[in-house]
Design a protein around this motif. Structure first.
Motif, PDB file in Angstrom:
ATOM      1  N   VAL A  70       9.965  -6.646  -7.086  1.00  0.00           N
ATOM      2  CA  VAL A  70       9.194  -5.943  -6.062  1.00  0.00           C
ATOM      3  C   VAL A  70       7.850  -6.628  -5.875  1.00  0.00           C
ATOM      4  N   SER A  71       7.297  -6.439  -4.701  1.00  0.00           N
ATOM      5  CA  SER A  71       5.968  -6.966  -4.410  1.00  0.00           C
ATOM      6  C   SER A  71       5.055  -5.797  -4.048  1.00  0.00           C
ATOM      7  N   LEU A  72       3.786  -6.055  -4.129  1.00  0.00           N
ATOM      8  CA  LEU A  72       2.759  -5.060  -3.877  1.00  0.00           C
ATOM      9  C   LEU A  72       1.781  -5.620  -2.863  1.00  0.00           C
ATOM     10  N   HIS A  73       1.378  -4.783  -1.925  1.00  0.00           N
ATOM     11  CA  HIS A  73       0.230  -5.138  -1.109  1.00  0.00           C
ATOM     12  C   HIS A  73      -0.596  -3.886  -0.876  1.00  0.00           C
ATOM     13  N   ARG A  74      -1.837  -4.093  -0.579  1.00  0.00           N
ATOM     14  CA  ARG A  74      -2.759  -2.969  -0.415  1.00  0.00           C
ATOM     15  C   ARG A  74      -3.035  -2.719   1.061  1.00  0.00           C
ATOM     16  N   ASP A  75      -3.079  -1.439   1.388  1.00  0.00           N
ATOM     17  CA  ASP A  75      -3.470  -0.982   2.715  1.00  0.00           C
ATOM     18  C   ASP A  75      -4.668  -0.074   2.491  1.00  0.00           C
ATOM     19  N   GLY A  76      -5.855  -0.689   2.507  1.00  0.00           N
ATOM     20  CA  GLY A  76      -7.051   0.049   2.117  1.00  0.00           C
ATOM     21  C   GLY A  76      -6.989   0.333   0.626  1.00  0.00           C
ATOM     22  N   ARG A  77      -7.064   1.612   0.263  1.00  0.00           N
ATOM     23  CA  ARG A  77      -6.990   1.989  -1.150  1.00  0.00           C
ATOM     24  C   ARG A  77      -5.559   2.252  -1.608  1.00  0.00           C
ATOM     25  N   ARG A  78      -4.645   2.279  -0.662  1.00  0.00           N
ATOM     26  CA  ARG A  78      -3.245   2.576  -0.975  1.00  0.00           C
ATOM     27  C   ARG A  78      -2.479   1.332  -1.389  1.00  0.00           C
ATOM     28  N   ALA A  79      -1.738   1.443  -2.484  1.00  0.00           N
ATOM     29  CA  ALA A  79      -0.879   0.352  -2.942  1.00  0.00           C
ATOM     30  C   ALA A  79       0.531   0.624  -2.439  1.00  0.00           C
ATOM     31  N   LEU A  80       1.093  -0.336  -1.719  1.00  0.00           N
ATOM     32  CA  LEU A  80       2.437  -0.191  -1.162  1.00  0.00           C
ATOM     33  C   LEU A  80       3.380  -1.201  -1.804  1.00  0.00           C
ATOM     34  N   TYR A  81       4.563  -0.715  -2.171  1.00  0.00           N
ATOM     35  CA  TYR A  81       5.562  -1.537  -2.840  1.00  0.00           C
ATOM     36  C   TYR A  81       6.774  -1.710  -1.947  1.00  0.00           C
ATOM     37  N   ARG A  82       7.449  -2.853  -2.139  1.00  0.00           N
ATOM     38  CA  ARG A  82       8.668  -3.142  -1.384  1.00  0.00           C
ATOM     39  C   ARG A  82       9.499  -4.150  -2.188  1.00  0.00           C
ATOM     40  N   ALA A  83      10.803  -4.136  -1.959  1.00  0.00           N
ATOM     41  CA  ALA A  83      11.668  -5.131  -2.600  1.00  0.00           C
ATOM     42  C   ALA A  83      11.208  -6.515  -2.175  1.00  0.00           C
ATOM     43  N   ARG A  84      11.263  -7.454  -3.072  1.00  0.00           N
ATOM     44  CA  ARG A  84      10.721  -8.792  -2.825  1.00  0.00           C
ATOM     45  C   ARG A  84      11.775  -9.722  -2.240  1.00  0.00           C
ATOM     46  N   GLY A  85      12.005  -9.605  -0.960  1.00  0.00           N
ATOM     47  CA  GLY A  85      12.862 -10.542  -0.251  1.00  0.00           C
ATOM     48  C   GLY A  85      14.318 -10.133  -0.151  1.00  0.00           C
TER      49      GLY A  85
END
Length: 116
Positions: free
Chosen positions: A76-91
């Motif tokens: 999984v990968s993580l990216h931030r949207d402001g203070r929120r951490a969002l996760y998604r399957a990595r590819g």
């Protein structure tokens, strides 16, 4: 070297040890039903810890621990949207791996014959 390639030559030599170790780690991460459910959802959309906890039905601290393991395994990968951490399957490779595992389970459960 990919499993979906039809060449039998790829199966005559062992992959490099570091690749085998990384693959084994990924499969160990998938061996947990909760992580598998989480990864399934993360394959379709981004989630923060709270929404993923609600969707899977476990406590937020447990979701955070599972996500940390999935991140370390590169699933999984993580990216931030402001203070929120969002996760998604990595590819797409992660989604394909999960789909293959689920297809194999379906074949096992329903007695569907293999077609090589």
């Amino acid at each position: 070297m990919y499993a979906h390639d039809e060449s039998r030559d790829q199966w005559t030599q062992l992959p490099p040890p570091d690749q085998v170790e990384a693959a084994s780690t990924s499969l160990r991460m998938l061996a947990d039903p909760t992580r598998m459910r989480m990864l399934w959802l993360l394959s379709g959309d981004e989630y923060d810890v709270s929404s993923l906890a609600a969707a899977v039905g476990i406590a937020r601290p447990a979701v955070s621990q599972h996500l940390a393991k999935l991140r370390l395994a590169g699933l999984v990968s993580l990216h931030r949207d402001g203070r929120r951490a969002l996760y998604r399957a990595r590819g797409g490779h992660v989604r394909r791996l999960l789909a293959e595992v689920m297809n194999a389970a379906d074949h096992h459960l329903h007695g569907i014959p293999d077609h090589d």
